[in-house]
Design an enzyme around this catalytic site. Structure first.
Site, PDB file in Angstrom:
ATOM      1  N   GLU A 132      49.918  19.630  73.872  1.00  0.00           N
ATOM      2  CA  GLU A 132      49.766  20.830  73.701  1.00  0.00           C
ATOM      3  C   GLU A 132      48.937  21.843  73.893  1.00  0.00           C
ATOM      4  O   GLU A 132      48.817  22.673  74.568  1.00  0.00           O
ATOM      5  CB  GLU A 132      51.171  20.918  72.632  1.00  0.00           C
ATOM      6  CG  GLU A 132      52.316  20.403  72.988  1.00  0.00           C
ATOM      7  CD  GLU A 132      52.932  19.174  72.118  1.00  0.00           C
ATOM      8  OE1 GLU A 132      51.667  18.823  71.716  1.00  0.00           O
ATOM      9  OE2 GLU A 132      53.655  18.136  73.016  1.00  0.00           O
ATOM     10  N   HIS A 182      63.655  18.294  66.052  1.00  0.00           N
ATOM     11  CA  HIS A 182      64.648  18.416  67.276  1.00  0.00           C
ATOM     12  C   HIS A 182      65.463  18.877  67.681  1.00  0.00           C
ATOM     13  O   HIS A 182      66.701  19.642  68.506  1.00  0.00           O
ATOM     14  CB  HIS A 182      64.731  17.656  67.836  1.00  0.00           C
ATOM     15  CG  HIS A 182      63.954  16.649  68.523  1.00  0.00           C
ATOM     16  ND1 HIS A 182      62.588  15.259  67.467  1.00  0.00           N
ATOM     17  CD2 HIS A 182      62.705  16.406  69.516  1.00  0.00           C
ATOM     18  CE1 HIS A 182      62.011  14.408  67.280  1.00  0.00           C
ATOM     19  NE2 HIS A 182      61.760  15.663  69.554  1.00  0.00           N
TER      20      HIS A 182
END
Lengths: 377, 432
Positions: A132, A182
């Site tokens: 990322e 998550h």
């Protein structure tokens, strides 16, 4: 900025990068997706309504136009399809748009980029390596190029350079079974960074218009998409190109006794609480903030001046959450009008636990209790 | 300290705690297998090495120059006959190397005198700065770290503009927001310096991709030090550049030190050049104190990057002649002798001047004249910059976004009210 904060929250980004020419209205959109569970939605009942009947009636002709409802076609689609449409429009209307990131080529783990690689080619829609910080760094450079660490890029260069074309999409929020990594809501980290905008849509129709505004906004934007809603949220979405304004909150339910402020998936829960509270004779006004920074204080202030009470709710942990900023700002402006302390109904100050999710989340009953105790203060 | 080990790791493990900044292990094949601590006498060490001259540098430098020699690189491109550069270009390069040296010396002194708050010198790296810039075109966007002001100087940023930024006055094109030496200029295609280490490296890759997609005849270049190659951003950038086939030059100034951290504490690879290889990037190691070598390498790299649309890595071996910045005193972690040796015996500016003189393109009169003129120009720029007032207070609030949102309007109003109420509490030379 972005790199460090994204590292902190771990693993979860959909990223757009956009590039702007100084002469043309070019925009390049790059998206990166990170592995996440494909939320099947689970068995959790999470009633959903987006644009309620109340809202539809209240919408002025001007608003309807900007919503794209003037005799244009619309279809019943879910959140990931609405986002897919927005991306498709962005790529179509701007030849300098790019969509890149983890797994975007085959359509993305949440299906948001389906069909884009086929339609626009692998030079404009492509996978990146799994990193990322690399994706965001690459995106900053790509976005900065023609005009010329996203949040400070413009400020530190004395406005000689900017990466305003950058839009970062990220899934966020609980999904029923996401556990620690998550289910997170990291918006508060980003809200503390002057120079970027943070936007959170509550529904497919909102998402498409807001995302297009984010992409076309000349500042770097972080766009948080509620995972839970990718499949579950379905509504009529105009098929054309339309934009919804940033930094403009929306009163999605009018009321007189208490103001509720929220964003994203949490609004659906809050709305259920409002419906239940009505049965007890409490009239609730519900506001979707939509843009967290820079946020629309005026709409919230006007509402609190009317009701005298404020409740903020978000999934993110309560301490240091964005609700604290809203609370402090409203107390500063509406102190003498307030009938009760500002209350926040939020996630707990723990990592997000898996089996304890029903206890962790700011559920309808917690909100309803807080409404009642605020009104009865 | 770095080392090149052929023995087993257990040897290293036992000796590791003893390693100080000048501790060294030698490669077996060099005939020496000794370990020494910096407290041992210099002469004893020199005897061990079997080196003849008393002017040999300290162990660190010997070891390093032995093991990082440019000719040891695996992908060596030999230059037959050297680059063809004209006398005009050569003299221009030398002039700018001298200009950079002069600017650094005088600005550094200005900081010591308290006239500016901070400064970063490029002493010892003048060849890297000027020769690499000379091999590029203005269309090639530069993504610097913070020790490449010579690149901006070459491109035409004036001494006055450098001084304005260091003083943060109202003529600073970065509006007084950043520390001195954080230059940037869109006109010169030089992206604004940020203190963050190696964050510029992936930016350069994105920019290169943009050039590629627009079919522009240019490449991007990014500079970073040996320390910067340990960051995640460096690795991400190289990998991305290789996969995206982006026309970017990665220029590593391997100057031996990341503040007080010597390269041996930074990595255990054979320098940086092998890292480029590992990612599938064509890589080359050059003598960073040889202006001509750098010029050729960057020219070749640029050609390769643009015609083949691929990244290239250049590792330039050099030495950080000055302290890390004015906030550092490097004699606390390295010997004054070591510094002196590199600054005198290995000075890239003197080396280039000797070559110029040998070619008949320079002489001592020209030298004297140049140095006097440069000194005057730099001093003048400082004097002028010092007198200019600071930027307006309003510049605190602009450029956070393209247009200030309401919270910033409110904060500006409040601040101006505060200043009006307590004028003596705030520094005077800011326009309101």
């Amino acid at each position: 900025m972005a790199d460090g904060s994204l590292r902190k929250i771990g693993r979860f980004c959909l990223i757009f990068c956009k590039q702007k020419k100084n002469r043309t209205e070019g925009g390049c959109v790059c998206t990166a997706t990170k592995i996440g569970r494909r939320g099947s939605g689970g068995g959790r009942e999470r009633g959903f309504s987006t644009t309620t009947a109340t809202t539809e009636e209240k919408r002025s002709p001007q608003q309807q136009h900007s919503q794209g409802n003037d005799n244009k076609k619309s279809s019943n689609i879910n959140l990931f399809t609405a986002i897919n449409q927005a991306l498709q429009i962005a790529l179509d209307t701007d030849p300098r748009a790019y969509v890149f990131g983890e797994d975007v080529s085959f359509g993305g783990v949440f299906r948001c980029t389906t069909g884009l690689a086929d339609q626009f080619g692998k030079n404009r829609v492509f996978n990146t390596p799994l990193c990322e910080q690399g994706i965001v760094g690459f995106g900053i450079g790509l976005a900065a190029m023609i005009v010329n660490e996203a949040a400070k890029f413009r400020y530190r260069s004395g406005n000689q350079f900017n990466c305003g074309g950058l839009t970062i999409r990220a899934p966020y929020g609980a999904v029923g079974h996401g556990g620690h990594y998550h289910s997170q809501s990291p918006e508060a980290f980003f809200c503390h960074v002057p120079g970027i905008k943070v936007v959170v849509p509550r529904s497919p129709q909102q998402a498409k218009g807001l995302l297009l505004s984010c992409i076309r906004d000349p500042n770097p934007v972080v766009f948080f998409e509620p995972k839970w809603l990718y499949r579950l949220a379905v509504e009529e979405v105009p098929e054309n190109d339309y934009m919804l304004p940033l930094s403009q909150a929306e009163v999605i339910r009018e009321g007189a006794d208490i103001t509720l402020v929220g964003w994203g998936a949490q609004l659906a829960i809050m709305e259920q609480a409002c419906v239940d509270a009505e049965k007890d004779g409490i009239s609730c006004e519900l506001i979707d903030l939509k843009t967290l920074i820079p946020w629309d204080k005026d709409t919230v202030v006007a509402s609190v001046r009317k009701t005298g009470r404020l409740l903020i709710s978000h999934e993110a942990p309560i301490t240091g959450g964005f609700g604290a900023e809203i609370s402090a700002s409203i107390v500063e402006r509406c102190f003498l009008r307030l009938e009760a302390p500002v209350t926040r109904v939020c996630g707990l100050d723990t990592p997000f636990p898996l089996v304890f999710e029903p206890f962790y989340l700011p559920t309808k009953n917690k909100i309803l209790d807080a409404i009642k105790s605020t009104v009865n203060y | 300290m770095g080392f090149y080990l052929s023995k087993s790791r257990t040897v290293m493990h036992n000796l590791k705690p003893k390693l100080g900044s000048l501790g060294v292990m030698f490669h077996q094949s060099s005939g020496i297998a000794s370990f020494s601590h910096h407290q041992e006498s210099q002469s004893g060490l020199i005897k061990n090495l079997g080196a003849g001259s008393c002017n040999r540098p300290t162990l660190f430098t010997i070891w390093r120059s032995e093991h990082f020699k440019a000719e040891k690189q695996l992908d060596c491109k030999q230059n037959s006959g050297g680059p063809q550069i004209s006398d005009e270009l050569a003299v221009r390069m030398y002039t700018y190397m001298a200009m950079l040296q002069t600017m650094d010396t005088i600005f550094y002194e200005a900081q010591r005198q308290g006239r500016i708050s901070f400064y970063v010198t490029a002493i010892g790296e003048e060849a890297i700065n000027i020769a690499s810039a000379a091999a590029l075109q203005l269309d090639d966007p530069v993504f610097p770290q913070y020790r490449e002001s010579g690149v901006l100087l070459w491109r035409g940023f004036t001494l006055q503009e450098f001084a304005n930024q260091c003083f943060g006055n109202k003529n600073d094109n970065c509006k007084g927001r950043q520390m001195p030496a954080h230059y940037g200029s869109v006109k010169h295609n030089y992206f604004t310096v940020a203190s963050t280490v190696a964050t510029q490296v992936p930016h350069a890759v994105g920019a290169a991709y943009s050039l590629k997609m627009d079919r522009i005849n240019a490449c991007s270049i990014t500079y970073f030090g040996d320390g910067g190659t340990s960051t995640g951003d460096f690795h991400a950038a190289l990998n991305f550049a290789a996969v995206m086939e982006a026309p970017v030059i990665f220029f590593c100034r391997n100057n031996g030190w990341a503040i007080s951290t010597p390269v041996g504490d930074q990595f255990r690879s054979d320098g940086i050049v092998v890292r480029g290889q590992a990612y599938g990037v064509h890589s080359i190691r050059v003598d960073g104190n040889d202006a001509l070598a750098i010029y050729s390498a960057v020219r070749a790299a640029r050609q390769m990057a643009i015609t083949e649309q691929r990244p290239v890595l250049i590792e330039a071996l050099t030495y950080r002649g000055g302290h890390h910045t004015t906030s550092d005193d490097s004699t606390r972690y390295r010997s004054a002798e070591e510094i002196e040796w590199w600054r005198v015996a290995q000075c890239p500016v003197s080396r280039f001047r000797k070559w110029l003189e040998k070619e008949g393109w320079w002489n001592s009169d020209a030298e004297t004249e140049l140095r006097a003129s440069l000194r005057k120009q730099v001093l003048r720029a400082i004097q002028v910059a010092e007198q200019v007032e600071k930027p307006p207070v309003a510049d605190i609030f602009t450029d956070v976004y393209d247009a200030p949102p309401s919270n910033l309007h409110e904060q500006e109003t409040t601040l101006l009210e505060t200043i009006e109420k307590h004028p003596k509490e705030y520094p005077p030379n800011f326009s309101c």
